[in-house]
Structure formats: C-alpha cells, structure tokens
Design a protein around this motif. Structure first.
Motif, mmCIF file in Angstrom:
data_model
loop_
_atom_site.group_PDB
_atom_site.id
_atom_site.type_symbol
_atom_site.label_atom_id
_atom_site.label_comp_id
_atom_site.label_asym_id
_atom_site.label_seq_id
_atom_site.Cartn_x
_atom_site.Cartn_y
_atom_site.Cartn_z
ATOM 1 N N THR A 18 0.823 -1.247 0.065
ATOM 2 C CA THR A 18 0.127 -0.419 0.225
ATOM 3 C C THR A 18 0.899 1.383 0.106
ATOM 4 N N ARG A 19 0.403 2.092 -0.617
ATOM 5 C CA ARG A 19 1.341 3.393 -0.858
ATOM 6 C C ARG A 19 0.620 4.630 -0.270
ATOM 7 N N LEU A 20 1.677 5.722 0.341
ATOM 8 C CA LEU A 20 1.030 6.949 0.545
ATOM 9 C C LEU A 20 2.056 7.865 -0.211
ATOM 10 N N THR A 21 1.468 8.978 -0.839
ATOM 11 C CA THR A 21 2.089 9.842 -1.585
ATOM 12 C C THR A 21 2.549 11.147 -0.574
ATOM 13 N N ALA A 22 3.461 12.037 -0.977
ATOM 14 C CA ALA A 22 3.980 12.748 -0.057
ATOM 15 C C ALA A 22 2.862 13.989 0.242
ATOM 16 N N ASP A 23 1.620 13.829 -0.305
ATOM 17 C CA ASP A 23 0.694 14.905 -0.202
ATOM 18 C C ASP A 23 -0.356 14.026 0.635
ATOM 19 N N GLY A 24 -0.226 12.886 1.056
ATOM 20 C CA GLY A 24 -1.061 12.103 1.916
ATOM 21 C C GLY A 24 -2.308 11.405 1.077
ATOM 22 N N GLN A 25 -2.124 10.874 -0.034
ATOM 23 C CA GLN A 25 -2.831 10.100 -0.791
ATOM 24 C C GLN A 25 -2.611 8.713 -0.976
ATOM 25 N N VAL A 26 -3.566 7.761 -0.675
ATOM 26 C CA VAL A 26 -3.646 6.343 -0.616
ATOM 27 C C VAL A 26 -3.454 5.820 -2.101
ATOM 28 N N ARG A 27 -2.519 5.260 -2.626
ATOM 29 C CA ARG A 27 -2.377 4.613 -3.850
ATOM 30 C C ARG A 27 -2.305 3.282 -3.696
ATOM 31 N N THR A 28 -3.250 2.394 -4.298
ATOM 32 C CA THR A 28 -3.209 0.829 -4.118
ATOM 33 C C THR A 28 -2.298 0.240 -5.343
ATOM 34 N N CYS A 29 -1.818 1.100 -6.178
ATOM 35 C CA CYS A 29 -0.714 0.409 -7.011
ATOM 36 C C CYS A 29 0.061 1.524 -7.725
ATOM 37 N N LEU A 30 1.362 1.287 -8.099
ATOM 38 C CA LEU A 30 2.189 2.368 -8.736
ATOM 39 C C LEU A 30 1.225 2.781 -10.031
ATOM 40 N N PHE A 31 0.609 2.028 -10.702
ATOM 41 C CA PHE A 31 -0.067 2.292 -11.965
ATOM 42 C C PHE A 31 -1.456 2.838 -11.598
ATOM 43 N N ALA A 32 -1.843 2.929 -10.534
ATOM 44 C CA ALA A 32 -3.313 3.458 -10.440
ATOM 45 C C ALA A 32 -3.675 4.722 -11.014
ATOM 46 N N THR A 33 -4.869 4.949 -11.297
ATOM 47 C CA THR A 33 -5.167 6.294 -11.720
ATOM 48 C C THR A 33 -6.101 7.014 -10.810
ATOM 49 N N GLU A 34 -6.464 6.270 -9.674
ATOM 50 C CA GLU A 34 -7.048 7.075 -8.602
ATOM 51 C C GLU A 34 -6.573 6.883 -7.289
ATOM 52 N N GLU A 35 -6.956 7.782 -6.521
ATOM 53 C CA GLU A 35 -6.295 8.005 -5.309
ATOM 54 C C GLU A 35 -7.178 8.191 -4.117
ATOM 55 N N THR A 36 -7.013 8.146 -3.084
ATOM 56 C CA THR A 36 -7.800 8.179 -1.646
ATOM 57 C C THR A 36 -7.109 9.164 -0.810
ATOM 58 N N ASP A 37 -8.086 10.211 -0.481
ATOM 59 C CA ASP A 37 -7.571 11.443 0.654
ATOM 60 C C ASP A 37 -7.433 11.072 1.999
ATOM 61 N N LEU A 38 -6.155 10.879 2.463
ATOM 62 C CA LEU A 38 -6.056 10.748 3.852
ATOM 63 C C LEU A 38 -5.761 12.122 4.777
ATOM 64 N N ARG A 39 -5.108 13.073 3.782
ATOM 65 C CA ARG A 39 -4.617 14.281 4.507
ATOM 66 C C ARG A 39 -5.987 14.996 4.875
ATOM 67 N N ALA A 40 -6.930 14.903 4.069
ATOM 68 C CA ALA A 40 -8.000 15.759 4.344
ATOM 69 C C ALA A 40 -8.772 15.172 5.857
ATOM 70 N N ALA A 41 -8.644 13.871 5.978
ATOM 71 C CA ALA A 41 -9.208 13.252 7.093
ATOM 72 C C ALA A 41 -8.449 13.721 8.280
ATOM 73 N N LEU A 42 -6.871 13.692 8.233
ATOM 74 C CA LEU A 42 -5.890 14.089 9.112
ATOM 75 C C LEU A 42 -6.385 15.577 9.725
ATOM 76 N N ARG A 43 -6.528 16.342 8.716
ATOM 77 C CA ARG A 43 -6.605 17.845 9.024
ATOM 78 C C ARG A 43 -8.039 18.223 9.264
ATOM 79 N N SER A 44 -9.199 17.435 9.280
ATOM 80 C CA SER A 44 -10.230 17.653 9.785
ATOM 81 C C SER A 44 -10.484 16.943 11.217
ATOM 82 N N ASP A 45 -9.500 16.497 11.808
ATOM 83 C CA ASP A 45 -9.503 15.980 13.214
ATOM 84 C C ASP A 45 -10.233 14.641 13.332
ATOM 85 N N ALA A 46 -10.080 13.758 12.373
ATOM 86 C CA ALA A 46 -10.711 12.629 12.129
ATOM 87 C C ALA A 46 -9.918 11.599 13.260
ATOM 88 N N GLU A 47 -10.971 10.827 13.861
ATOM 89 C CA GLU A 47 -10.019 9.770 14.789
ATOM 90 C C GLU A 47 -9.303 8.677 13.905
#
Length: 329
Positions: free
Chosen positions: A262-291
C-alpha cells in the motif's frame, strides 16, 4: 487488516516523503524538473508518523519503506525514522534513495533505527551517469553506498535500470562489481512512470535481455518461487552462491497476484498500485481531526477496491498522470 477483494493483504507500506529530487534521471523527469508540491500540501512530520502508526497498530503493516522523490532531502527524516522505530510492534524500516546524501546521513539513520537501504545506480561509468541523471554526482553515490554498508544498513540493495544505447551492455560488469562489494543487485525493467510520458514498450530492455547478458559471464541458478513469496524480484544464485541477483520484471512478468503493498504519496494520498489512476485522500481526514479508527476505515475501503493487476499488459493501458517522483517508488 488491509485486504482486497482478491484476498491479498497489504503489509508493506511505501511512504513518499517528498516529490523533490536532486537528480534528473531521463526515465523519471525532464531536465528542468517538475512543478513541485507546495509545502502546505505536503504531510508534516507529525502527520507522517501518525499515518505510519495507524498502519502498524491498526492495519497490520509490518514493513515501512521511505521513498521520494529523494527522501534524504526531507529535513525531518532522521526524526521520522526514530519515532517510527519506537512504535509497538516495531516495523522493519528501509529507505530507497539515489545515495547522494548517504555519506553524511547513514550513521544517523542507523542510530535512529533504519534497518537497510536501497540505492539506485544504473551505471559504473561516470560519463554515462552524467548523461542518465544530468548531474555529475557518480562519486557521491558510490561513497554513500560504502557509508551505508559500513554503518550496518545492510543488505545494501542496488537498483539498476538498463536503457538502450546507454548502459544496456553493463549488466555483467554491474553484477561483478556488486559481488565484489557485497551489495545485492537488482535490475528493474523500465516502467511507464516518466513525467514526459515517453516510455515505449518496444524500446525497453526486458528481463529476458538482462538474464541473457548476465549468463555470458555468470552461472545463474533460480532461487525458486517459494523463497520469492510476495517480493517483486525473481532471484538467481550467482555461481553457486552465496551472492544473488534479482530481476524485477514489472512489465513482462508482473507480480500483481502476490502484491502486498500500500502506498502513501507525499501529499497524503493512498495509492493501491504504482499504476493506479485513482487516489484516496487521507490528508483531508487528518486535518479535519478524524479519529484514528475513522482514518483506518478510509484506508481499508481504498485497499478493498484494489484492481487485480497493474494493467500493463492491456493494450488500453493508460500511464498515470502523476510522475514517479510524486507517487514514490
């Protein structure tokens, strides 16, 4: 646990610490560089450590690899390593680097808890290095690798990419040098991750080409599928051992069925594969005080949707918009 619909479990986390690099490798980025991420977009040291902690304590990650860009350009690197080494359970930690800054940082990284390093080096010829990287820093890489070995960041793994007309004749020389210096050499097929989108399948040096070249000088014995497991490199014992050489055939013999990353980009996106065309944002959750558990659930959902393969063998394959320096190797 980070499981997907194909039953694969991700236990290996790749964390990109920066998209910046002090080389301009032709297969990665243009000579003028790229539009770097703005500092506010980057994860802070605290955010990186928190995400690693969630991955290790809540999601079953056992290995962490720090990548870039060039991770040695991250000012807080030693502190990040030290804090992650203090986690329980402690993950195994490694670093992928171009080696330029290792001479001055290897001892500190070892003391902080780093276990080993992967260093990119494609050629033994300084003039070819300068052509490939557009920088005259070959001696710095060699010095950095020696410093890493002497500091105990072992095994020092060397990653080499062969390019037609530049270094495609160097495979046997690279292996002889690696054996002599007690480094573990791995050749990697050039992948479509360059910012210029100039990669062409019919122009790359394949795993078959590499093995054919190596066998002109060495006896190679397959190490076997059992030993390989989820590791991307197929490994061969050199001249009866103890040294081995690996070939990562990401294009011609992909290893997606056993992928555990599993991969995290420098700006906090989850990538499931090097060649993925979609990402999932964890940075927004971090900065909105998510548990922590909420962030873990977002991460789980992202990995559940991981595709069966990279798609490299599909005629309709589309290269990711983000270059390798932003994704992390």
């Amino acid at each position: 646990m980070l499981i997907d619909t194909y039953g694969r479990v991700a236990t290996d986390l790749r964390v990109s610490l920066t998209d910046r690099c002090n080389l301009r490798c032709t297969y990665c980025m243009p000579e003028e560089g790229l539009q770097w991420l703005a500092k506010p977009d980057l994860l802070t040291d605290d955010e990186i450590v928190r995400l690693v902690r969630i991955a290790v304590t809540e999601l079953g990650v056992t290995e962490v690899r720090f990548t870039g860009g060039e991770p040695l350009l991250r000012p807080g690197l030693v502190g990040i390593v030290e804090r992650c080494a203090a986690l329980e359970p402690r993950p195994r930690m490694s670093l992928t680097t171009n080696g330029i800054g290792l001479k001055r940082t290897a001892a500190a990284l070892k003391a902080a808890g780093l276990d080993r390093v992967n260093v990119s080096l494609d050629t033994l010829r300084p003039e070819v290095f300068k052509t490939l990287t557009r920088r005259d820093r070959h001696h710095d890489v060699l010095d950095g690798m020696a410093a890493a070995r002497d500091a105990g960041l072992t095994p020092v793994k060397v990653n080499a990419v062969l390019m037609p007309g530049l270094n495609d004749d160097e495979a046997p020389d690279l292996l002889a040098w690696a054996v002599a210096n007690d480094y573990e050499l791995r050749f990697i097929e050039q992948m479509p991750l360059d910012a210029q989108h100039g990669w062409k399948r019919d122009g790359m040096i394949t795993a078959g080409d590499i093995l054919e070249s190596l066998r002109t000088r060495f006896e190679l014995t397959p190490e076997g599928e059992v030993e390989r497991g989820s590791a991307p490199a197929e490994r061969w014992v050199v001249d009866g051992g103890p040294h081995t050489v690996g070939v990562i055939a990401s294009v011609t013999r992909p290893f997606c069925r056993a992928c555990d990353r599993t991969r995290l980009t420098a700006d906090g996106q989850v990538r499931t594969c090097l060649f993925a065309t979609e990402e999932t944002d964890l940075r927004a959750a971090l900065r909105s005080d998510a548990e922590d558990l909420e962030i873990a659930e977002i991460w789980k959902k992202a990995m559940w949707g991981k595709k069966a393969g990279s798609g490299l063998d599909d005629p309709s394959f589309l290269q990711p918009d983000r270059p390798m320096s932003a994704i992390g190797g």
